[in-house]
Design a protein around this motif. Sequence first.
Motif, short mmCIF file in Angstrom:
data_model
loop_
_atom_site.label_atom_id
_atom_site.label_comp_id
_atom_site.label_asym_id
_atom_site.label_seq_id
_atom_site.Cartn_x
_atom_site.Cartn_y
_atom_site.Cartn_z
N VAL A 142 -7.96 -3.57 -8.29
CA VAL A 142 -8.02 -2.31 -7.57
C VAL A 142 -7.17 -2.49 -6.33
O VAL A 142 -7.28 -3.50 -5.62
N MET A 143 -6.30 -1.52 -6.05
CA MET A 143 -5.41 -1.63 -4.90
C MET A 143 -6.23 -1.67 -3.61
O MET A 143 -7.05 -0.79 -3.37
N PRO A 144 -6.01 -2.70 -2.79
CA PRO A 144 -6.72 -2.76 -1.49
C PRO A 144 -6.35 -1.57 -0.61
O PRO A 144 -5.33 -0.92 -0.80
N SER A 145 -7.19 -1.31 0.39
CA SER A 145 -7.00 -0.13 1.23
C SER A 145 -5.85 -0.27 2.22
O SER A 145 -5.29 0.72 2.67
N SER A 146 -5.51 -1.51 2.57
CA SER A 146 -4.44 -1.70 3.55
C SER A 146 -3.54 -2.87 3.15
O SER A 146 -3.92 -3.70 2.31
N LEU A 147 -2.39 -2.93 3.80
CA LEU A 147 -1.46 -4.02 3.52
C LEU A 147 -2.05 -5.36 3.92
O LEU A 147 -1.85 -6.36 3.22
N VAL A 148 -2.79 -5.39 5.02
CA VAL A 148 -3.43 -6.64 5.44
C VAL A 148 -4.44 -7.10 4.40
O VAL A 148 -4.48 -8.27 4.02
N SER A 149 -5.25 -6.17 3.89
CA SER A 149 -6.21 -6.52 2.83
C SER A 149 -5.48 -7.00 1.58
O SER A 149 -5.92 -7.92 0.91
N PHE A 150 -4.35 -6.37 1.31
CA PHE A 150 -3.55 -6.78 0.16
C PHE A 150 -3.07 -8.22 0.32
O PHE A 150 -3.18 -9.04 -0.59
N ILE A 151 -2.56 -8.55 1.51
CA ILE A 151 -2.07 -9.90 1.76
C ILE A 151 -3.21 -10.90 1.71
O ILE A 151 -3.06 -12.00 1.15
N GLN A 152 -4.36 -10.52 2.28
CA GLN A 152 -5.51 -11.42 2.23
C GLN A 152 -5.94 -11.67 0.78
O GLN A 152 -6.21 -12.81 0.41
#
Length: 138
Positions: free
Chosen positions: A112-122
């Motif tokens: 599921v696509m994370p809500s933010s780019l930071v969450s995506f990187i984490q």
Amino acid sequence: MSWVTTVVGSYSVSEGVRLLVNESIVSIPEWANLIWYNPIPSKVLIFHWLAIRNSIPVKDILFQRGIIQEGQNISCFWCFNSTETVNHLLLHCPWASLIWSDIMFWWNIRWVMPSSLVSFIQAWSSGMGIKAEMSRSY
Ligand SMILES: [Zn+2]
């Protein structure tokens, strides 16, 4: 004026960074190290860093800086359905989502696509289940 942390009183960028990092004035999250200690081209690193810092000149940021005026269109250039933010443009725009979906499909990853780019990187830096999914496919 004099820079008080050095003997000679002069400022340098390296002294400023040393002060920020070593004196724990600024804490650098662990995932940020993955950006800078990565064998990818420097222009990609810089774009990545700017995106995480929400500094890419998307319409929303240009509006906040007063470059785009009230009443001007700040909707996404690609889909026209949402405000053009960094997170929308790189993650949630249907065009970006399509690219991410194809990449994840190629790697046999369900997510599921994370809500933010930071969450995506984490999520990305923690493995995001890639090893588990990839090992199942072999
Ligand atoms: Zn869009």
